[in-house]
Design a protein around this motif. Structure first.
Motif, PDB file in Angstrom:
ATOM      1  N   ARG A 102      74.284   5.427 -18.472  1.00  0.00           N
ATOM      2  CA  ARG A 102      74.414   5.655 -19.910  1.00  0.00           C
ATOM      3  C   ARG A 102      73.301   6.498 -20.509  1.00  0.00           C
ATOM      4  N   GLY A 103      72.291   6.814 -19.733  1.00  0.00           N
ATOM      5  CA  GLY A 103      71.129   7.360 -20.412  1.00  0.00           C
ATOM      6  C   GLY A 103      70.441   8.550 -19.793  1.00  0.00           C
ATOM      7  N   HIS A 104      69.178   8.630 -20.138  1.00  0.00           N
ATOM      8  CA  HIS A 104      68.328   9.758 -19.802  1.00  0.00           C
ATOM      9  C   HIS A 104      68.128   9.949 -18.301  1.00  0.00           C
ATOM     10  N   LEU A 105      68.285   8.912 -17.534  1.00  0.00           N
ATOM     11  CA  LEU A 105      68.014   8.987 -16.097  1.00  0.00           C
ATOM     12  C   LEU A 105      69.292   9.112 -15.271  1.00  0.00           C
ATOM     13  N   ARG A 106      70.386   9.531 -15.872  1.00  0.00           N
ATOM     14  CA  ARG A 106      71.674   9.539 -15.180  1.00  0.00           C
ATOM     15  C   ARG A 106      71.661  10.395 -13.910  1.00  0.00           C
ATOM     16  N   ASP A 107      70.771  11.355 -13.806  1.00  0.00           N
ATOM     17  CA  ASP A 107      70.693  12.195 -12.606  1.00  0.00           C
ATOM     18  C   ASP A 107      69.666  11.684 -11.602  1.00  0.00           C
ATOM     19  N   GLN A 108      69.131  10.503 -11.860  1.00  0.00           N
ATOM     20  CA  GLN A 108      68.102   9.938 -10.982  1.00  0.00           C
ATOM     21  C   GLN A 108      68.674   8.780 -10.158  1.00  0.00           C
ATOM     22  N   SER A 109      67.956   8.396  -9.147  1.00  0.00           N
ATOM     23  CA  SER A 109      68.402   7.293  -8.299  1.00  0.00           C
ATOM     24  C   SER A 109      68.067   5.953  -8.949  1.00  0.00           C
ATOM     25  N   PRO A 110      68.825   4.912  -8.594  1.00  0.00           N
ATOM     26  CA  PRO A 110      68.482   3.572  -9.082  1.00  0.00           C
ATOM     27  C   PRO A 110      67.066   3.154  -8.652  1.00  0.00           C
ATOM     28  N   ALA A 111      66.628   3.633  -7.507  1.00  0.00           N
ATOM     29  CA  ALA A 111      65.275   3.294  -7.041  1.00  0.00           C
ATOM     30  C   ALA A 111      64.230   3.840  -8.005  1.00  0.00           C
ATOM     31  N   PHE A 112      64.456   5.035  -8.537  1.00  0.00           N
ATOM     32  CA  PHE A 112      63.520   5.626  -9.486  1.00  0.00           C
ATOM     33  C   PHE A 112      63.468   4.803 -10.769  1.00  0.00           C
ATOM     34  N   ALA A 113      64.642   4.429 -11.290  1.00  0.00           N
ATOM     35  CA  ALA A 113      64.690   3.605 -12.507  1.00  0.00           C
ATOM     36  C   ALA A 113      64.054   2.242 -12.258  1.00  0.00           C
ATOM     37  N   SER A 114      64.296   1.667 -11.090  1.00  0.00           N
ATOM     38  CA  SER A 114      63.679   0.378 -10.746  1.00  0.00           C
ATOM     39  C   SER A 114      62.166   0.505 -10.681  1.00  0.00           C
ATOM     40  N   ALA A 115      61.692   1.624 -10.146  1.00  0.00           N
ATOM     41  CA  ALA A 115      60.246   1.842 -10.071  1.00  0.00           C
ATOM     42  C   ALA A 115      59.643   1.965 -11.469  1.00  0.00           C
ATOM     43  N   ILE A 116      60.348   2.637 -12.367  1.00  0.00           N
ATOM     44  CA  ILE A 116      59.880   2.734 -13.751  1.00  0.00           C
ATOM     45  C   ILE A 116      59.823   1.342 -14.368  1.00  0.00           C
ATOM     46  N   MET A 117      60.890   0.568 -14.167  1.00  0.00           N
ATOM     47  CA  MET A 117      60.912  -0.791 -14.704  1.00  0.00           C
ATOM     48  C   MET A 117      59.765  -1.607 -14.128  1.00  0.00           C
ATOM     49  N   GLY A 118      59.555  -1.496 -12.823  1.00  0.00           N
ATOM     50  CA  GLY A 118      58.475  -2.242 -12.180  1.00  0.00           C
ATOM     51  C   GLY A 118      57.107  -1.872 -12.726  1.00  0.00           C
ATOM     52  N   ALA A 119      56.869  -0.575 -12.900  1.00  0.00           N
ATOM     53  CA  ALA A 119      55.564  -0.129 -13.406  1.00  0.00           C
ATOM     54  C   ALA A 119      55.339  -0.619 -14.838  1.00  0.00           C
TER      55      ALA A 119
END
Length: 190
Positions: free
Chosen positions: A139-156
């Motif tokens: 739904r958002g800004h990271l739609r072209d990124q992997s779930p691992a990248f979004a998870s890493a952002i969430m983790g940080a």
């Protein structure tokens, strides 16, 4: 005839491993772990075939404990934001309540000694979280990124939030909200 293994001894070894690994890192000697657990070093190897087996078991135990902290009242029927907020709050609360385990899980997660099989089993337990993050990404800004990248952002962001809550516990809600809003704005457009 071999005596049956004791769940109490196994748990004592895992608990001691958390403490020793937090203090000394992954190079911590098994003799120190065994001594702290109140067992002979040979007994440690009765429960775990090798130090790597111990580390993988500890990794899976910590992942399972975290999963249990996230699962009890997961709001499956709520909207995406409410589910994400629940996941966020539960994760941050677990990390703040378990700083030693949190630190050791981070060390283990970054270690090459954790097998791909252990990583896969550890991630299976977080299927709801993975699907939730994938929904946010779509739904958002990271739609072209992997779930691992979004998870890493969430983790940080969660780690930063935890650190600030530990330093200033009276500001818990302020940091919890600010951290979540930063994550939510990073991954969604709503």
């Amino acid at each position: 005839m071999a005596r049956p293994k004791s769940e109490d001894k196994r748990n004592a070894i895992l608990s001691a491993a958390v403490q020793v690994i937090e203090e000394q890192g992954l190079g911590a000697p098994t003799a120190r772990i065994a001594k702290l657990a109140g067992v002979a070093e040979g007994t440690l190897f009765t429960y775990f075939d090798s130090k790597d087996a111990l580390l993988n078991a500890l990794y899976l135990t910590l992942k399972d404990e975290l999963r249990e902290a996230l699962a009890p009242d997961f709001p499956h029927t709520e909207n995406l934001r409410e589910r994400a907020l629940y996941l966020w709050t539960s994760y941050v609360d677990w990390g703040v309540a378990n700083p030693h385990k949190r630190k050791v899980m981070l060390v283990l997660s970054a270690s090459e000694r954790i097998t791909e099989q252990s990583r896969a089993v550890g991630m299976q337990a977080f299927a709801d979280a993975g699907m939730l993050i994938a929904d946010c990404i779509a739904r958002g800004h990271l739609r072209d990124q992997s779930p691992a990248f979004a998870s890493a952002i969430m983790g940080a962001l969660a780690e930063t939030t935890m650190d600030f809550i530990v330093r200033e516990p009276r500001q818990r809600q302020k940091y919890l909200d600010a951290g979540f809003n930063s994550f939510w704005n990073a991954v969604t457009q709503s």
